[in-house]
Scaffold this active site. Structure first.
Site, PDB file in Angstrom:
ATOM      1  N   SER A 214      -6.834  -3.302   2.537  1.00  0.00           N
ATOM      2  CA  SER A 214      -5.643  -4.129   2.752  1.00  0.00           C
ATOM      3  C   SER A 214      -5.048  -3.822   4.113  1.00  0.00           C
ATOM      4  O   SER A 214      -5.147  -2.694   4.617  1.00  0.00           O
ATOM      5  CB  SER A 214      -4.602  -3.857   1.668  1.00  0.00           C
ATOM      6  OG  SER A 214      -3.380  -4.494   1.973  1.00  0.00           O
TER       7      SER A 214
ATOM      8  N   TYR B 232       0.695   1.369  -3.857  1.00  0.00           N
ATOM      9  CA  TYR B 232      -0.447   0.487  -3.588  1.00  0.00           C
ATOM     10  C   TYR B 232      -1.025   0.786  -2.213  1.00  0.00           C
ATOM     11  O   TYR B 232      -2.251   0.889  -2.055  1.00  0.00           O
ATOM     12  CB  TYR B 232       0.003  -0.965  -3.680  1.00  0.00           C
ATOM     13  CG  TYR B 232      -1.067  -1.974  -3.322  1.00  0.00           C
ATOM     14  CD1 TYR B 232      -2.039  -2.343  -4.244  1.00  0.00           C
ATOM     15  CD2 TYR B 232      -1.099  -2.572  -2.060  1.00  0.00           C
ATOM     16  CE1 TYR B 232      -3.020  -3.270  -3.917  1.00  0.00           C
ATOM     17  CE2 TYR B 232      -2.073  -3.497  -1.726  1.00  0.00           C
ATOM     18  CZ  TYR B 232      -3.029  -3.840  -2.654  1.00  0.00           C
ATOM     19  OH  TYR B 232      -4.005  -4.757  -2.327  1.00  0.00           O
TER      20      TYR B 232
END
Length: 254
Positions: free
Chosen positions: A147, A160
């Site tokens: 990400s 996350y």
């Protein structure tokens, strides 16, 4: 004949979004694709049907991550599916896409949230690779979906972000370890992509415009944008690329 003809791929978290796009793209290049899902069986079946309508080959693999015996279940179902397809119990391409999100700033983080995200996003990934290497042919490909939060500070989802940072370090370590087998290991780091995972962040035209403005192209990414890059990394054309985390955020926050 596609560039992946004769190859077998396992794509985790392939029922929707980026995972679905990747599964469809690999199948379009001739790979036999195992479509893994944890909960949404209807969406996963839709993915397989889409692939078949496009003359590709795919089968379902159900295994919930983050529970005892998750990886063992994954490969048991994977082996069963391969046998039903008349394929050998080996594969060439592993795409680790399955992940869960959890928006929380540091003051909102709970032990339960931390354990849940790391269990699915990091622990399950590591053991999926560990067990997969027993079945992966030399010259294979491992592609981890990271990400842009590993490059762009995003304190709104601190845990996350940490899981994706762990994924990047794992990618680097595995690339060095597996070089003698000719296996490349790379990560792809999307920015905002139009998927169910971030639907709430683009619920209004104003919110969607804000997300689009992060990219130099002033749009939100599409699953196909990521799938094209994954298809390259899965092919022989990427044979000299390993240990990399490739930004696929459309130049977000440059």
């Amino acid at each position: 004949m596609g560039v992946l003809s004769g190859k077998t791929a396992l794509v985790t978290g392939a029922s929707r979004g980026i995972g679905r796009g990747i599964a469809q793209r690999l199948a379009s290049e001739g790979a036999l694709v195992a479509v893994h899902f944890g909960h949404d069986g209807e969406a996963a079946r839709d993915t397989v049907e889409m692939i078949k309508r496009e003359k590709g080959e795919a089968f379902l693999v159900r295994a919930e991550f983050g529970v005892p015996g998750d990886v063992e279940t994954l490969y048991s179902k994977f082996d069963e599916g391969l046998a039903q397809m008349g394929a050998s119990p080996e594969f060439d391409i592993l795409v680790n896409n399955a992940a869960i999100s959890g928006s929380a700033r540091i003051d909102q983080v709970t032990p339960e949230l931390f354990d849940r995200l790391f269990s699915v996003n990091a622990r399950a990934l590591l053991f999926t690779v560990q067990q997969g290497l027993k079945r992966m042919r030399d010259g294979g490909r491992i592609i981890n979906i990271s990400s842009a939060v590993t490059r762009i500070s995003y304190p709104e989802s601190v845990v996350y972000s940490m899981t994706k940072g762990a994924l990047n370090i794992f990618t680097l370590a595995m690339a060095k370890q597996l070089g003698d087998r000719g296996i490349t290991v790379n990560a792809v780091a999307p920015g905002f992509v139009e998927t169910d995972m971030n639907a709430g962040k683009r619920a209004t035209p104003e919110a969607a415009a804000e997300l689009a403005s992060w990219s130099v192209f002033d749009r939100i990414g599409q699953p196909g944008d990521i799938a094209e890059l994954v298809a390259f990394l899965a092919s022989d054309a990427s044979r000299w690329v390993t240990g990399q985390c490739i930004d696929a955020s459309g130049g977000s926050k440059l």
